[in-house]
Write a protein that holds these residues in place. Structure first.
Motif: not given
Length: 207
Positions: A163-165, A171-173, A179-180, A186-191
């Motif tokens: 899910l994280g990947h 990219a979300p609309p 969302a989630y 928008v998911a934050p960068p892995m760092r």
């Protein structure tokens, strides 16, 4: 005559999908009123767990507002022109229950800031007397949420990725509210995720 025929056709098509809501013996079924409320809250928990937890914390039972929303098809929440616009979109939908669920959850998320700052009385007032909103934007947001969730689910199930990947790759609309559990989806960068996880671990270790 044609108007009466069209009216009956629309009413019949609506009741075919919604009739179980009004049958007491089916209340606990997935298509009954309690089943539909449960599905709606499951969707809210998936996309905005913070608001869901806050509403639970202040004592707002989902039935306090969702019974009216679902049984009246949101006709009491908006002015007549907006209700007509909403129903027009609902009649055009191939899955009216799904349409109503995503619109209802988006309605909650649109007023999330007000809900999160409110107590029992304030939250109940917001949900039972829904504030004026831009209906076109609301419909766009609910549709964007459904599309994005479908894309993420497909990527996870068919693509075999986490899910994280998926959240970092798709990219979300721009119309999405939440969302989630992510603002705008928008998911934050892995760092940043690793740093946040480390900080949570330190706080937990310190008790």
């Amino acid at each position: 005559v044609k108007a009466r025929v069209d009216t009956y056709f629309l009413f019949n098509s609506l009741m075919v999908e919604m009739r179980d809501v009004f049958v007491p013996d089916l209340d606990e079924a997935d298509t009954g009123i309690h089943g539909r409320i449960s599905n709606m809250i499951t969707l809210l928990s998936l996309h905005d767990p913070e608001v869901r937890c806050h509403l639970d914390g202040v004592g707002i039972d989902p039935s306090f507002y969702s019974v009216r929303w679902l049984t009246t098809l949101l006709s009491r929440e908006f002015l007549l022109p907006d209700t007509i616009r909403l129903w027009d979109s609902m009649f055009a939908s191939t899955h009216k229950d799904n349409f109503l669920r995503y619109v209802s959850v988006t309605m909650v998320m649109v007023i999330r800031d007000q809900l999160l700052s409110g107590d029992f009385s304030a939250c109940l007032r917001l949900l039972q007397a829904y504030p004026p909103t831009n209906l076109d934007r609301l419909l766009e947001s609910s549709r964007a949420l459904w599309i994005y969730e479908s894309q993420i689910t497909l990527a996870c199930h068919k693509g075999g990725i986490s899910l994280g990947h998926a959240l970092r790759s798709i990219a979300p609309p721009p119309a999405i509210v939440m969302a989630y559990g992510l603002e705008g989806g928008v998911a934050p960068p892995m760092r940043e995720q690793v740093r946040a996880a480390g900080e949570r671990g330190l706080r937990a270790a310190r008790g």
